[in-house]
Design a protein around this motif. Structure first.
Motif: not given
Length: 444
Positions: A91-115
């Motif tokens: 299958e050829v790569e698509g032209l639209s991608y779905n993201f969850n901003l809430c999951e991204a914000v919560a996870t990346w903010e946790q990364v910034r405080n983690s080892s």
């Protein structure tokens, strides 16, 4: 009779699915009802400004809000011609991608405080850490038997397993992550890259003969399985022989032997990473994750993020099959428009480029709180900086020689979290953390 039985099973399954969907819907509505006005406004502002940011900075990308506060899709122009094909399905790569901003914000903010470096104290504190977790980070052999012989497992890990984290959040100021894209040859970023406090490189990317394009400084190098088996060649890429080498997979007997016999004097560690799901893959993203866990700000170079790519290339070798370029470009644009990184590329060559419509720190904080509630994360709704600690253990006082003369930002952060070291718990349903508390000397 079989048809009737099959019909009954299908009806039962459909009814069960409907009940599950109903319960999930009620849970989501209940979570929304517990959000404060500030949190709701923050989510609305985040989603609205995100669309404006992608439009202003995405070089043709468009962000479209979904059915709730969290869902968003990033769409490519219709005339984009995808080149990448799934090797399994074709299958050829698509032209639209779905993201969850809430999951991204919560996870990346946790990364910034983690080892994000695997340590002995983490394995010791993790329930069944040696039998269930350490086992997965070792190139397994018939004599290990799920680390029943802990001495043998420790022997295999000892060369790459520090007692406590060698790096802490905010330890570095400005950091650059350098990818391997052939786009680096289109713009001379070398001097600009060398001005950063720390530089993260990937796998076997060379420096010599390319310094005008990629710079000469190299503080860290993130390695996949193949590169880790060639440590003797990797260390030759940095003439200073001071790069810290971060392995994102398992420790191998071949690697251990090289460390001992070559010998290799560079620090070598295993990376302990957060769980992002299927939307984020590759060495490049793990390098960004590591940088975000130890740096105040992160800039990225050498990623295929400009429109019009024809094939995935490396600056030092022939064209090759890479990761999904369009998906990667969309994900990195999402990261930039959440204020996590700043992208530099041939079409974004200005070192002082300002990313427009990036959310403020107050919006991010409020959106993070709201996101944790909506996602039912561990500790959601609490103002305690240690709210996500699913497991809390008492540790020994950190040696003052481990991190000499930490920056003020790092000291302030350590005071804020009460000297606690936080580790991500991979594949944890509530995305909790394992936290190790210890006496902390704030006067250093």
């Amino acid at each position: 009779m079989r048809i009737l039985q099959l019909g009954f099973v299908l009806a039962l399954a459909s009814g069960f699915a409907a009940i599950v969907i109903y319960i999930i819907g009620l849970s989501h509505l209940n979570a929304v009802s517990h959000l404060s006005e500030d949190e709701l406004e923050a989510l609305q502002a985040l989603q609205s400004d995100f669309g404006k940011c992608v439009r202003a900075n995405g070089l043709g990308l468009e962000a479209v809000s979904g059915k709730d506060y969290c869902q968003v899709s990033i769409n490519f122009p219709k005339d984009t011609i995808p080149k990448w094909k799934d090797p399994k399905t074709g299958e050829v790569e698509g032209l639209s991608y779905n993201f969850n901003l809430c999951e991204a914000v919560a996870t990346w903010e946790q990364v910034r405080n983690s080892s994000t470096i695997l340590t002995k104290e983490f394995i010791d504190a993790l329930p069944n850490g040696w039998t269930d977790y350490a086992w997965k980070r070792i190139n397994k052999g018939i004599h290990l038997n799920n680390c029943a012989n802990r001495t043998l497992c420790m022997e295999k890990l000892s060369l790459v397993l520090p007692e406590t984290p060698p790096y802490i959040p905010r330890q570095f100021g400005r950091c650059a992550v350098i990818g391997n894209s052939g786009d680096l040859l289109k713009t001379r970023f070398g001097k600009e890259i060398d001005a950063y406090d720390a530089v993260v490189r990937e796998n076997g990317a060379p420096i010599q003969n390319y310094t005008d394009y990629v710079g000469s400084k190299s503080t860290f190098r993130l390695l996949n399985r193949g590169s880790a088996k060639a440590l003797d060649k990797v260390v030759e890429l940095d003439e200073t022989r001071k790069e810290a080498l971060l392995i994102k997979t398992t420790v191998h007997d071949i690697m251990n032997q090289m460390i001992r016999e070559v010998p290799i004097h560079n620090p070598v560690y295993l990376m302990l990473g957060a769980s992002f799901g299927s939307a984020a893959k590759g060495t490049g993203l793990k390098a960004l994750e590591f940088a975000l866990s130890i740096c105040d700000s992160v800039d990225m170079y050498g990623f295929t993020v400009d429109p019009g790519y024809k094939e995935w290339t490396r600056y030092f070798s022939e064209s090759r099959q890479g990761h999904t370029p369009l998906h990667g470009r969309a994900y990195y644009q999402m990261m930039e428009c959440l204020g996590l990184i700043r992208i530099h590329s041939p079409m974004r060559p200005d070192p002082n480029r300002v990313v427009k419509w990036v959310p403020s720190r107050s919006v991010i904080n409020a959106a993070t709180s709201a996101s944790e509630k909506l996602l039912m994360r561990v500790g959601a709704g609490s103002s305690d900086p240690l709210r996500a600690c699913s497991i809390i253990k008492q540790g020994v006082k950190r040696k003052t020689t481990a991190i000499p003369s930490p920056r003020k930002a790092a000291i302030l952060h350590q005071n804020f979290v009460k000297g606690t070291t936080m580790y991500p718990l991979e594949h944890n349903p509530g995305h909790g953390q394992l936290c190790i508390t210890r006496p902390y000397d704030s006067s250093r």
